[in-house]
Structures are given as structure tokens and as C-alpha cells.
Design an enzyme around this catalytic site. Structure first.
Site, PDB file in Angstrom:
ATOM      1  N   LYS A 113      60.533 102.555  56.387  1.00  0.00           N
ATOM      2  CA  LYS A 113      61.089 103.675  55.603  1.00  0.00           C
ATOM      3  C   LYS A 113      59.955 104.498  54.999  1.00  0.00           C
ATOM      4  O   LYS A 113      58.925 103.937  54.598  1.00  0.00           O
ATOM      5  CB  LYS A 113      62.000 103.102  54.509  1.00  0.00           C
ATOM      6  CG  LYS A 113      62.761 104.129  53.699  1.00  0.00           C
ATOM      7  CD  LYS A 113      63.673 103.443  52.675  1.00  0.00           C
ATOM      8  CE  LYS A 113      64.452 104.437  51.835  1.00  0.00           C
ATOM      9  NZ  LYS A 113      65.316 103.782  50.821  1.00  0.00           N
TER      10      LYS A 113
ATOM     11  N   SER B 298      70.896 101.113  48.720  1.00  0.00           N
ATOM     12  CA  SER B 298      70.322 101.871  49.830  1.00  0.00           C
ATOM     13  C   SER B 298      69.966 101.076  51.077  1.00  0.00           C
ATOM     14  O   SER B 298      69.649 101.680  52.101  1.00  0.00           O
ATOM     15  CB  SER B 298      69.080 102.618  49.358  1.00  0.00           C
ATOM     16  OG  SER B 298      69.472 103.805  48.750  1.00  0.00           O
TER      17      SER B 298
ATOM     18  N   SER C  84      70.097 105.384  50.891  1.00  0.00           N
ATOM     19  CA  SER C  84      69.050 106.290  51.321  1.00  0.00           C
ATOM     20  C   SER C  84      68.283 105.811  52.561  1.00  0.00           C
ATOM     21  O   SER C  84      67.637 106.615  53.223  1.00  0.00           O
ATOM     22  CB  SER C  84      68.062 106.519  50.187  1.00  0.00           C
ATOM     23  OG  SER C  84      67.425 105.310  49.817  1.00  0.00           O
TER      24      SER C  84
HETATM   25  N1  GLN Z   1      72.783 105.985  46.469  1.00  0.00           N
HETATM   26  C1  GLN Z   1      72.169 105.543  45.263  1.00  0.00           C
HETATM   27  C2  GLN Z   1      71.435 106.697  44.622  1.00  0.00           C
HETATM   28  O1  GLN Z   1      71.586 107.764  45.044  1.00  0.00           O
HETATM   29  C3  GLN Z   1      71.272 104.397  45.552  1.00  0.00           C
HETATM   30  C4  GLN Z   1      69.977 104.800  46.141  1.00  0.00           C
HETATM   31  C5  GLN Z   1      69.048 103.669  46.441  1.00  0.00           C
HETATM   32  O2  GLN Z   1      69.441 102.497  46.460  1.00  0.00           O
HETATM   33  N2  GLN Z   1      67.794 104.018  46.648  1.00  0.00           N
HETATM   34  O3  GLN Z   1      70.730 106.540  43.686  1.00  0.00           O
END
Ligand code: GLN
Length: 496
Positions: A94, A193, A169
Site C-alpha cells: 500500500k 481499511s 482505504s
Molecule cells: N474508512 C475509515 C476512514 O475513512 C477507515 C480508514 C482506515 O482504516 N484507514 O477513516
């Protein structure tokens, strides 16, 4: 792209097998010399060339670096110096996890040209076993989002249906693994995420206990929640990668000094049933009226499967779960506003010249950050400002403690918890234009980050209406990854 001159083309039949190969199968093929590391990596490079035009999971792939490392791996194996039986296997990374000499943009304009001068702790551990970092995977900008639509660079599509999002994400990581462009990948999970995109793409995603994996070289979003974890074809591979990447790192004071995990051995030896295992069903997670009926159907059949494997089902309650999303969007944004303050265009990334320093900050940050990132910085700055600190930030910290205690209490009644991962299957691009709706994609994953515990997202079936994958989530008390992975493995074996 490199031409496929490796000889892999001559072995057409094997390629099919390789497409969804697990790390274990690939290690066997490398070990018995069925294939070389160079052939293996050329195969994945050609898969990227073929498929990524449509999926757009990769931001970049450094072909020369990959092949150079594959050649070095083949030389090591030839002289009996392979670093492990996995030496030469590629792992996608990532774009917020540092790999020396590669870009580290977090899919943001403000860091577009940044090249990492060092390897992250997790990547150092991968390399120590001979794994090869393979490409930079797309994500929501600074890991803020649930669909990859917040990437400032490109939108990644779900390989199961190109009109749908892969989740976020870590959407690039999930899509790349699901499409067979890489056998496994690393993602990061601050509020879901890893687990949510794994669910949207139908692969396995593991969020380890906070502190299990070093955060050194992981660009910080919300430091008290962030954790790196594996995204894989199956539970055994997740266990194996966890063993590889976890451990104390002097570069991260929050990494835990524990005996090394041996989840792989446990999972391999896992008996096929769940006899004697207590599986808790948190009632608040099932009462949620937002759960789509297709997801609910898979969930119900998953509960039946767990029961038929001999598990004892235990009703439990996590009463403060209903505050999790609200608490998360106070704590995570507060931490993000502090963490992202360093990106001012002076030391890193894109600088906008201006009359004076302050104007330069405004201009650089104004053009460098996307809308969602700006929204979070503003929100985080607000909840930390004097006058509002007690009402928001401090109170959220107190509720976080209550959420953690809920998990501790439930952990006394059962070994693992079972829940949905998301209320819906992967949605279509543009479908969730309201930020609040997007935030609610994470209602079932966020509480676990606040508690700091481990959780895994495992394929459980498909939604009848759309044919899209549906995963379930197993959650465990702090540091109980072995029990978590063993239960997930038994469930997976019964699901196939
Ligand atoms: N979707 C969540 C956010 O927007 C979690 C993101 C994540 O785990 N990096 O913060």
C-alpha cells in the site's frame, strides 16, 4: 512493460494454477524448482500489464527493481542461501508503507514526488524472509475513505464488477490480490481499511492487535489506531504473513515486545471443527437495521455453519458500539490534524511559492490536500481547540475506554466474536456522495480499532442479487491472534 521472455509462456497450464496461488503453493513450486523467482515475478508483471488497465490498483511498479531482486533471490536459492522457503515471492505494498527508493505518496498530490529513503519495519521483516516488495498500491488519500474514490491519483475498480468500488482505504491492495496481480499484499487499518476492502473484493484481510506490527515507516493517519496487516488469498497465508511482519521494532516505541507469533503452525494444525470454541454474537451488530438483506442472508448461513462446526454460540453485548463511529471521527481526525501538520510544502512534496511563509503554507496545503483530507484536518483542529477540547476530544477518549471495556467483558464470555464486516456489498462509483453515508460503511469495523484488538475479514458467500462477495468478521481479545486465525481457518475450510 517487460516482454514475457521468461519461459513462463511455455507453461500455459501452470499459469492458470498460479493465478490464484497461495503463498504456500508458490513456495512449494519455488522449492521443487518448478519455477524460478524471475519466472514468477515476470508472471505477475505480465498479469499487471494485462489486467491493471481496467482495474488501476497499482500507482507504479518498478519492473527493474522487481526483476533485480528476483535474480538475487534465484542466486541465493541456487547456493543454498535462500532466506526462507518464500524467498522470491512478490508482495504488493500500500502506498502509505515505506519501501526504500520507491514513491511514498499516500495517493496524495502533496506527496506526489516523495521517494522513501528507508524501508518500513514491516518491509524490513518481509525482506528478511526474501519476499520482494512489488509495486505501490492505490488507496484513499492518507487512508481516509472507504472506496478508494478519495485517491488524488486514480480510481481503482473492483475486479468482481468494474462498475463498483473495491472498498478502502486499502482498495488497491484488495483489488490487486483479488485479481491475481500479486499473491498477497500489505494494507493498513485505522478504522476498517483492511477488513472492509477485503470484504468488498472477497479476499482475506487481517487487522492485528495494536502494537503487534511496527508502524515505523507507515505514514501516520491516526497513530493510536493505525496498524499494518496482511491481505491474502486465504487464512493460512494471513497467519504466515503475520508471523513474518510482526515483532518488536526499536523504531516504534508502541510495538510490543512479545515472543514471536507462531500463528502459521497453529493454523496449519487446526482441526476442521470448532468444538469447544465459544463464538460470541454481539447483539448490537445484528440488530442494526442498515444491514442489506443479501448480507443478512449470508450472515445467517455463516452462523449456521459455525454452529454445525460444533461451536457454542454465546449471545453477548457491546453496548457502547453505537458511539464508535462518532468517537472515531473525533479521535482519528484529532490525531490526523496533528500528524498532517508536517506536510507544509517545505520539507516534503509539492511547494507553492508565495509572498511569505504563511501564504506558502496556505497555498501548498490548499492545493496539495483533497477535500476529504481538508475536512478531517478542520474537524480534528476544531475538536482539539481550547473551549471544545473537553466537550469533544476528552469525552470521546472516555467513551473509547468504555468501548474497550465492552470488548474485555465479552472476551470473558467467549473466545471469538462473529459479526458482519459491512452493512452492504461493494457499492457503485459515486453512489455514496454524502460523507456521513460513507463513514457508516465502517460501523462494524471501527469499534475494534478503538479497542485495539485483532480482527479478520473472511469470505463467507455471495449476495444473491448482485453476485458480489460477502465476508464475515471474526474478532478476538487483545493478542489472541492464534485463536482468531484458528477459528477463521475452520470457518474458511467449511465455506469452500
Ligand atoms: N474508512 C475509515 C476512514 O475513512 C477507515 C480508514 C482506515 O482504516 N484507514 O477513516
Amino acid at each position: 512493460m517487460h516482454k514475457n521472455t521468461s519461459g513462463v509462456a511455455r507453461r500455459g497450464d501452470e499459469l492458470k494454477i498460479m493465478e490464484n496461488s497461495t503463498l504456500i503453493t508458490l513456495a512449494e513450486k519455488l522449492g521443487n524448482r518448478e519455477i524460478s523467482a524471475v519466472e514468477l515475478n515476470k508472471f505477475y508483471l505480465s498479469e499487471v500489464e494485462k489486467k491493471d488497465k481496467d482495474i488501476k490498483a497499482f500507482l507504479t511498479v518498478d519492473h527493474e527493481a522487481v526483476l533485480r531482486e528476483a535474480e538475487a533471490s534465484d542466486r541465493r536459492r541456487a547456493t543454498g542461501e535462500a532466506r526462507s522457503c518464500f524467498d522470491g515471492i512478490p508482495i504488493g505494498i500500500k502506498d502509505c508503507i515505506a519501501v526504500k527508493g520507491e514513491r511514498l505518496s499516500c495517493a496524495s498530490k502533496i506527496l506526489e514526488n516523495v521517494i522513501s529513503p528507508y524501508d518500513s519495519g514491516a518491509v524490513i521483516n518481509l525482506r528478511a524472509h526474501g519476499f520482494i516488495p512489488f509495486g505501490r498500491l492505490n488507496m484513499d488519500e492518507f487512508a481516509m475513505g472507504s472506496s478508494c474514490e478519495n485517491s488524488a491519483i486514480q480510481k481503482t475498480a473492483n475486479p468482481r464488477d468494474l462498475s463498483r468500488v473495491p472498498g478502502g482505504s486499502s482498495g488497491g491492495s484488495a483489488a490487486a490480490v483479488a485479481a491475481g496481480m500479486v499473491p498477497a499484499a500489505l494494507g493498513s487499518d485505522t478504522g476498517g481499511s483492511i477488513r472492509q476492502p477485503a470484504g468488498f473484493c472477497g479476499i482475506v484481510g487481517l487487522k492485528p492487535t495494536y502494537g503487534r506490527v511496527s508502524r515505523s515507516g507507515l505514514v501516520a493517519f491516526a497513530s493510536s489506531l493505525d496498524q499494518i496487516g496482511p491481505m491474502t488469498q486465504d487464512v493460512t497465508d494471513a497467519a504466515l504473513l503475520l508471523d513474518v511482519i510482526s515483532g518488536k521494532d526499536p523504531m516504534d516505541s508502541t510495538s510490543l515486545d512479545l515472543p514471536h507469533t507462531e500463528c502459521f503452525g497453529t493454523v496449519k494444525a487446526q482441526k476442521a471443527d470448532l468444538k469447544g470454541v465459544k463464538v460470541g454474537l454481539p447483539k448490537e451488530y445484528f440488530e442494526n437495521s442498515g444491514i442489506d438483506c443479501g448480507v443478512r442472508a449470508v450472515l445467517e448461513s455463516a452462523i449456521e455453519r459455525v454452529k454445525s462446526l460444533g461451536a457454542e454460540l454465546v449471545p453477548v453485548s457491546l453496548p457502547h458500539t453505537k458511539y464508535a463511529v462518532a468517537v472515531y471521527y473525533i479521535i482519528a481526525t484529532a490525531e490526523a490534524s496533528a500528524n498532517l501538520a508536517r506536510f507544509d510544502g517545505i520539507r516534503y512534496g509539492v511547494r507553492q511559492e508565495a509572498g511569505d511563509l504563511v501564504e506558502s503554507y496556505f497555498k501548498s496545503r490548499g492545493m496539495g490536500f483533497g477535500d476529504e483530507v481538508k475536512r478531517r484536518i478542520l474537524l480534528g483542529t476544531y475538536v482539539l481547540s481550547s473551549g471544545y477540547y473537553d466537550a469533544y476530544y476528552l469525552r470521546a477518549q472516555k467513551v473509547r475506554t468504555l468501548i474497550r471495556r465492552d470488548f474485555e467483558k465479552a472476551g470473558k464470555l467467549c473466545d471469538v466474536l462473529l459479526s458482519p464486516v459491512t452493512p452492504n456489498v461493494a457499492f457503485r462509483f459515486g453512489e455514496k456522495s454524502n460523507p456521513l453515508e460513507m463513514y457508516l460503511s465502517d460501523v462494524f469495523t471501527i469499534a475494534l480499532n478503538l479497542a485495539g484488538n485483532a480482527g479478520i475479514s473472511v469470505p463467507a458467500g455471495t449476495d444473491e442479487k448482485t453476485g458480489m462477495p460477502v465476508n464475515v468478521q471474526f474478532m478476538a481479545p487483545s493478542l489472541k491472534e492464534k485463536e482468531l486465525l484458528a477459528a477463521a481457518r475452520a470457518f474458511e475450510a467449511a465455506s469452500r
